[in-house]
Design a protein around this motif. Sequence first.
Motif, short mmCIF file in Angstrom:
data_model
loop_
_atom_site.label_atom_id
_atom_site.label_comp_id
_atom_site.label_asym_id
_atom_site.label_seq_id
_atom_site.Cartn_x
_atom_site.Cartn_y
_atom_site.Cartn_z
N GLU A 110 0.83 -1.31 -0.17
CA GLU A 110 -0.10 -0.05 0.11
C GLU A 110 0.74 1.11 0.04
O GLU A 110 0.64 2.38 -0.57
N GLU A 111 2.08 1.11 0.71
CA GLU A 111 2.86 2.47 0.83
C GLU A 111 3.34 2.84 -0.28
O GLU A 111 3.51 3.96 -1.03
N LEU A 112 3.80 1.45 -1.15
CA LEU A 112 4.44 2.01 -2.54
C LEU A 112 3.34 1.84 -3.63
O LEU A 112 3.63 1.94 -4.90
N ASN A 113 2.04 1.66 -3.47
CA ASN A 113 1.10 1.41 -4.49
C ASN A 113 1.12 0.46 -5.47
O ASN A 113 1.28 0.62 -6.75
N GLY A 114 1.59 -0.47 -4.92
CA GLY A 114 1.90 -1.62 -5.86
C GLY A 114 0.78 -2.51 -6.19
O GLY A 114 -0.41 -1.90 -5.58
N LEU A 115 0.87 -3.69 -6.95
CA LEU A 115 -0.39 -4.38 -7.27
C LEU A 115 0.02 -5.73 -6.78
O LEU A 115 0.85 -6.40 -7.05
N LEU A 116 -1.02 -6.41 -5.93
CA LEU A 116 -0.88 -7.84 -5.38
C LEU A 116 -1.88 -8.64 -5.63
O LEU A 116 -2.91 -8.31 -5.48
N PHE A 117 -1.68 -9.80 -6.14
CA PHE A 117 -2.59 -11.03 -6.50
C PHE A 117 -2.38 -11.95 -5.22
O PHE A 117 -1.43 -12.89 -5.19
N HIS A 118 -3.42 -12.28 -4.61
CA HIS A 118 -3.56 -13.33 -3.52
C HIS A 118 -4.33 -14.35 -4.06
O HIS A 118 -5.47 -14.41 -3.94
N PRO A 119 -3.60 -15.58 -4.58
CA PRO A 119 -4.32 -16.37 -5.51
C PRO A 119 -5.24 -17.55 -5.02
O PRO A 119 -5.63 -18.26 -5.70
N VAL A 120 -5.33 -17.52 -3.63
CA VAL A 120 -5.98 -18.52 -2.96
C VAL A 120 -7.12 -18.09 -1.92
O VAL A 120 -7.19 -16.91 -1.93
N GLN A 121 -7.98 -19.13 -1.53
CA GLN A 121 -8.66 -18.80 -0.47
C GLN A 121 -8.37 -17.80 0.59
O GLN A 121 -7.05 -18.03 1.17
N TYR A 122 -8.88 -17.00 1.35
CA TYR A 122 -8.66 -16.39 2.44
C TYR A 122 -9.64 -15.98 3.43
O TYR A 122 -10.79 -16.46 3.08
N GLU A 123 -9.31 -15.65 4.49
CA GLU A 123 -10.44 -15.33 5.68
C GLU A 123 -11.30 -14.18 5.63
O GLU A 123 -12.37 -14.27 6.39
N GLY A 124 -11.21 -13.51 4.47
CA GLY A 124 -11.88 -12.05 4.44
C GLY A 124 -11.76 -11.29 5.37
O GLY A 124 -10.61 -11.27 6.05
N GLU A 125 -12.88 -10.31 5.81
CA GLU A 125 -12.45 -9.31 6.78
C GLU A 125 -11.03 -8.41 6.32
O GLU A 125 -10.42 -7.83 7.39
N GLU A 126 -10.95 -8.12 5.14
CA GLU A 126 -9.78 -7.58 4.63
C GLU A 126 -10.26 -6.80 3.31
O GLU A 126 -10.64 -7.55 2.51
N SER A 127 -10.07 -5.47 2.95
CA SER A 127 -10.24 -4.94 1.73
C SER A 127 -8.97 -4.06 1.50
O SER A 127 -8.90 -3.00 2.39
N SER A 128 -8.44 -3.93 0.26
CA SER A 128 -7.29 -3.20 -0.10
C SER A 128 -7.40 -2.94 -1.36
O SER A 128 -7.79 -3.84 -2.26
N LYS A 129 -7.42 -1.43 -1.99
CA LYS A 129 -7.49 -1.14 -3.19
C LYS A 129 -6.30 -1.69 -4.09
O LYS A 129 -6.08 -1.67 -5.23
N ASN A 130 -5.18 -2.11 -3.50
CA ASN A 130 -3.99 -2.61 -3.93
C ASN A 130 -3.91 -4.33 -4.05
O ASN A 130 -2.82 -4.75 -4.41
N VAL A 131 -4.98 -4.71 -3.52
CA VAL A 131 -4.97 -6.33 -3.72
C VAL A 131 -6.08 -7.11 -4.34
O VAL A 131 -7.31 -6.39 -4.05
N PHE A 132 -5.79 -8.01 -5.20
CA PHE A 132 -6.99 -8.83 -6.05
C PHE A 132 -7.09 -10.01 -5.10
O PHE A 132 -6.13 -10.77 -4.64
#
Length: 304
Positions: A110-132
């Motif tokens: 988020e600090e570097l305004n990068g782009l991240l793909f987290h490609p597997v299931q996750y626990e939710g309760e998180e949202s970031s404009k820098n993450v798919f």
Amino acid sequence: MLASGAAALVAPRMAFAQKETIKIGVLNSLSGTTATSETTLKDTMLMLIGQQNAKDGVLGKKREAVVVDPASDWPLFAEKARELLTVDKGAVLFCCRISVSRKSVLPDIEELNGLLFHPVQYEGEESSKNVFYPGAAPNQQAIPAVDCFLEELGVEKFALLGTDYVYPRTTNNILDAYPRHDRRVPDEIYDLFLMLKEMTRRRGGDLSGGQQQLAIARAMIMRPKVLLLDEPTEGTQPNIIQEIGHVISHIKARGNVAIVLVEQHFDFAWTLADRAYVFDRGTVAISGRMEDLSVDTVREQFYI
């Protein structure tokens, strides 16, 4: 002269190929405790990048994988993610089989305004404009499994097990709270849908014809504020249409649920609605309160 001329022709092509690659950071543990599951993700990314490059890449540019092994060390994930974005100039990162590693890299992404793909299931309760987050959250994976246990298999007790880190802890907390909600079907639902009680153990896919309109009952169990009904009479026999009309009238009379009815059965819709909107090719042709509209005018527009 010929040799030097050939070298002069080859060198710019090599420089062009290097300049035009799109670097893809692949940040997965290839050693340590999580290497078994993360190595597969790395291999998958290399396979996909190879397939894209065989088809001339993206926008005419080849993709170049920059593979880094953070060795199952969560703080090292953050350090290597920053390097991939700042030193290696990665256009995007594919990273983090484990949620705790995603949590570790997120501040830097988020600090570097990068782009991240987290490609597997996750626990939710998180949202970031820098993450798919293309993987399933608990409401798409774990909760449907619990519904299957409770409603289709008749399981009343089951254990929640997991490794001691963020994904299992969060998911187990969600599931621990989920069955405590009142899952009892209110008596008024049985009163509205007389056939429902005898069908409570029947699978939804086994319902046919008008019985599928019991979807309205399922919606009402959730105690909605708005009920959207999309052509509930379609393909339904006349006696069932009449029953659906009685149910909608009853819900309407309660006054605590707004109903949006989309319907091509004119008489059915006219007798139930308080306000009408008649659409013609996506445009509202007629609208207004029922007492202000002429039934003949609306009917004529309705059947044009």
